[in-house]
Write an enzyme that holds these catalytic residues in place. Sequence first.
Site, mmCIF file in Angstrom:
data_model
loop_
_atom_site.group_PDB
_atom_site.id
_atom_site.type_symbol
_atom_site.label_atom_id
_atom_site.label_comp_id
_atom_site.label_asym_id
_atom_site.label_seq_id
_atom_site.Cartn_x
_atom_site.Cartn_y
_atom_site.Cartn_z
ATOM 1 N N THR A 157 0.871 -1.163 0.000
ATOM 2 C CA THR A 157 0.000 0.000 0.000
ATOM 3 C C THR A 157 0.907 1.211 0.000
ATOM 4 O O THR A 157 2.062 1.109 0.399
ATOM 5 C CB THR A 157 -0.866 0.023 1.287
ATOM 6 O OG1 THR A 157 -1.555 -1.216 1.417
ATOM 7 C CG2 THR A 157 -1.870 1.146 1.267
ATOM 8 N N ARG A 185 -12.805 -8.858 -3.651
ATOM 9 C CA ARG A 185 -12.295 -8.684 -2.292
ATOM 10 C C ARG A 185 -12.116 -7.192 -2.003
ATOM 11 O O ARG A 185 -11.613 -6.432 -2.827
ATOM 12 C CB ARG A 185 -10.977 -9.431 -2.152
ATOM 13 C CG ARG A 185 -10.289 -9.297 -0.790
ATOM 14 C CD ARG A 185 -9.054 -8.439 -0.897
ATOM 15 N NE ARG A 185 -8.320 -8.374 0.371
ATOM 16 C CZ ARG A 185 -7.300 -7.536 0.576
ATOM 17 N NH1 ARG A 185 -6.887 -6.718 -0.368
ATOM 18 N NH2 ARG A 185 -6.702 -7.525 1.749
ATOM 19 N N GLY A 207 -0.565 -3.138 5.137
ATOM 20 C CA GLY A 207 -0.504 -4.476 5.705
ATOM 21 C C GLY A 207 -1.600 -5.358 5.138
ATOM 22 O O GLY A 207 -2.060 -5.154 4.006
ATOM 23 N N GLY A 209 -5.212 -6.309 4.733
ATOM 24 C CA GLY A 209 -6.448 -5.551 4.891
ATOM 25 C C GLY A 209 -7.417 -6.134 5.882
ATOM 26 O O GLY A 209 -8.040 -5.412 6.663
#
Length: 282
Positions: A157, A185, A207, A209
Amino acid sequence: MVPKIIIQGGFFSESTANNEVKRSKQKALKKIAEQSHAYLLSHTAVETVVYAVALLEDCELFNAGLGSQIQSDGKIRMSAALMDGHTQRFSGVINIEDIQNPIHVASLLMDYNDRVLGGPEALSFARKNGFRFYDPETVERRLDYELKLKQTVRTGTVGCVALDAQGHLAAGTSTGGKGFEVPGRISDSATVAGNYANAFAGISCTGVGEDIVSAALAAKIVTRVTDGFSLQEATDKTMAELKPYDGFAGIIGITSKGEIYHSDTHPYMVWAAYSTLVETFL
């Protein structure tokens, strides 16, 4: 108020033995932190967050925008969110395809009543507002997908939190997903679990989710700062609550008092901060 900024490029979970890639990520973060801090000196926190996240999206070293992970059906779907701590407005896109900068679409949505859009509808909105087709796939990501060389858990991210000269905060987060996930997702990035700000603090997460959503991570840290915790105290307490299920997460944050903090549950989150000088970690 001294303007401050902190950015993150996710966890270094790819090519961990490749020192050249490590150096490249560190160099890119340092350059983007410098550029974004210079921009912050004459712009608002919200404008700066969009600017910084877009620069991160345009760097193929990170898993957002260009170079996003490929899902199990061979397509790239991205998510991004923006939150203005001053106005308490949140906007975002979820699983958008064929766009260069999802954060720009999220930013445009800030002025609408319906401010979080997903999938085809998010793309339709973008096209109607002049966002052209853009393929964010890179050769490296295609090879990763075809050869399935990545580990099962993928964490990538990018994000930014900024404090401007008026004392206003903003946070932005963008992701290309974890790779090989089931289409549909939903990640944390375009939710208040992964990206949150108010008048007291701003947080951007990276990280896994599902772990971040389970902890309501960003919103919980900001709430605790609002209730009187220091940023470090709020972060440390909240991150400790991930331990029962070995939650995988990292955060960057700034408070209205100028506190800057970062934390991760597993090594190594990559980040850079700039107040009076650039500080980087990889």
